[in-house]
Design an enzyme around this catalytic site. Structure first.
Site, short mmCIF file in Angstrom:
data_model
loop_
_atom_site.label_atom_id
_atom_site.label_comp_id
_atom_site.label_asym_id
_atom_site.label_seq_id
_atom_site.Cartn_x
_atom_site.Cartn_y
_atom_site.Cartn_z
N ASN A 187 -17.53 -27.93 22.61
CA ASN A 187 -18.19 -27.43 23.63
C ASN A 187 -19.42 -26.77 23.10
OD1 ASN A 187 -19.00 -25.69 25.73
ND2 ASN A 187 -17.25 -24.19 25.79
N TRP A 188 -20.41 -27.59 23.30
CA TRP A 188 -21.70 -27.06 22.93
C TRP A 188 -22.49 -25.91 23.67
CZ3 TRP A 188 -24.22 -32.67 22.10
CH2 TRP A 188 -23.65 -33.23 21.12
N LYS A 189 -21.83 -25.24 24.72
CA LYS A 189 -22.22 -24.35 25.59
C LYS A 189 -23.95 -24.33 25.70
CE LYS A 189 -18.54 -21.53 23.70
NZ LYS A 189 -18.05 -20.40 23.43
N HIS A 218 -13.34 -22.24 31.98
CA HIS A 218 -13.69 -21.50 30.69
C HIS A 218 -13.92 -20.00 30.87
CE1 HIS A 218 -15.95 -20.20 26.87
NE2 HIS A 218 -15.39 -21.23 26.33
N GLU A 244 -15.94 -18.12 29.79
CA GLU A 244 -17.30 -17.46 29.97
C GLU A 244 -17.57 -17.61 31.42
OE1 GLU A 244 -19.28 -19.52 26.85
OE2 GLU A 244 -18.13 -18.38 25.36
N GLU A 288 -7.18 -20.58 24.96
CA GLU A 288 -8.40 -19.83 24.45
C GLU A 288 -8.33 -18.54 24.67
OE1 GLU A 288 -11.91 -22.39 23.56
OE2 GLU A 288 -12.04 -21.70 25.50
N GLY A 336 -15.78 -16.80 19.91
CA GLY A 336 -17.16 -16.49 19.13
C GLY A 336 -16.89 -15.33 18.52
N SER A 375 -12.46 -19.56 17.70
CA SER A 375 -13.06 -19.41 16.30
C SER A 375 -12.25 -20.39 15.35
CB SER A 375 -12.70 -17.98 15.77
OG SER A 375 -13.63 -17.16 16.34
N GLY A 392 -16.09 -24.10 19.73
CA GLY A 392 -17.59 -23.83 19.97
C GLY A 392 -18.50 -24.01 18.93
N GLY A 393 -18.51 -22.70 18.23
CA GLY A 393 -19.74 -22.61 17.36
C GLY A 393 -19.57 -23.54 16.28
P1 PGA Z 1 -15.68 -20.72 19.38
O1 PGA Z 1 -15.77 -20.86 20.90
O2 PGA Z 1 -15.12 -21.81 18.72
O3 PGA Z 1 -17.11 -20.43 18.99
O4 PGA Z 1 -14.92 -19.47 19.54
C1 PGA Z 1 -14.58 -21.61 21.52
C2 PGA Z 1 -15.16 -21.84 22.92
O5 PGA Z 1 -15.28 -21.03 23.64
O6 PGA Z 1 -14.35 -23.11 23.70
#
Ligand code: PGA
Length: 257
Positions: free
Chosen positions: A10-12, A96, A98, A168, A174, A214, A235-236
């Site tokens: 997920n590149w956000k 998600h 977010e 998640e 994050g 993470s 994510g990251g």
């Molecule tokens: P993260 O994000 O790996 O940076 O914790 C995961 C996600 O939000 O899907």
């Protein structure tokens, strides 16, 4: 075990279109040999078209990060499932945390988006997870099962089997704090049990449950080796081809298929 592991990035809200193409090109080369893993990347909506073109005829699927439930209309700034399909993506991340916490998406919105994804031929990656407060007060399991219950309320067994669930925990996204492999396994087993109670048994056998929060190259192998962890939503660590590829490799090496 017949579930193929599924690693999605997920590149956000990261990468310009040019940068997204560069990352797609790098992944195309570095992930080429990992044939036993399903792989997807979710660029921003703006880059879905270009990234899909670059990844045509490769082993990497493209996902959107979000969609609106309506087919079209006066929804300034939004995109529909049909638009995502026409840009070349096969998957869409829905719900998600977010989107839920920053943009106010409710469980009911998530339900409508899941229904709309199936109508337009997109495969949903449905995100669920509890906050730190909810975990500490002992309600993590009931929160997650309720999110699933509402989101999947209208699905046929075949549709339910085609959903990828991403567990998640919000406190792990994050933050560099990962759920322990035991915490992840416990929740995933509980989710599978919930599927077993609510659908014909093939659904629980087929549904892939990704862990997200993470996930990094150094912790991917131990998380992925848990019996009910069928992949990761990253994510990251998905923003860099080396770290994402290392996670894909960890999946290939766990050899659970
Ligand atoms: P993260 O994000 O790996 O940076 O914790 C995961 C996600 O939000 O899907």
């Amino acid at each position: 075990m017949s579930r193929r592991l599924f690693i999605a990035g997920n590149w956000k809200m990261n990468k310009t279109v040019t940068e997204a193409i560069q990352l797609a090109d790098a992944l195309k080369r570095s992930c080429m040999d990992y044939a036993s893993v399903d792989i997807a990347v979710a660029p921003t909506s703006l880059a879905i078209g270009a990234v899909s073109q670059r990844l045509q005829h490769t082993n990497i699927f493209v996902s959107a990060q979000h969609m609106h439930q309506a087919a079209s209309g006066a929804y300034t700034g939004e995109i529909s499932g049909e638009m995502i399909r026409s840009a070349g993506a096969e998957y869409v991340i829905i719900g998600h945390s977010e989107r839920r916490s920053i943009f106010g998406e409710t469980d009911n919105d998530v339900q409508q988006k899941i229904d709309s994804a199936f109508k337009t031929g997109l495969l949903p990656i449905l995100c669920v997870g509890e906050t730190l407060e909810e975990r500490e007060s002992g309600s993590a399991f009931s929160i997650v099962m309720n999110q699933l219950k509402v989101a999947m309320a209208n699905l046929s067994p075949d549709q339910a089997a085609a959903v990828t669930i991403a567990y998640e925990p919000v406190w792990a996204i994050g933050t560099g704090k990962t759920a322990t492999p035991d915490q992840a396994q416990q929740m995933h087993a509980e989710i599978r049990q919930w599927l077993l109670q609510n659908y014909p048994s093939f659904v629980a056998k087929q549904v892939r449950i990704q862990y997200g929060g993470s996930v990094k190259p150094h912790n991917a192998a131990i998380l992925l080796s848990q019996p009910d962890v069928d992949g990761a939503l990253v994510g990251g660590a998905a923003l860099n081809s080396d770290s994402f590829t290392a996670i894909v490799k960890a999946a290939e090496d766990t050899n659970k298929v």
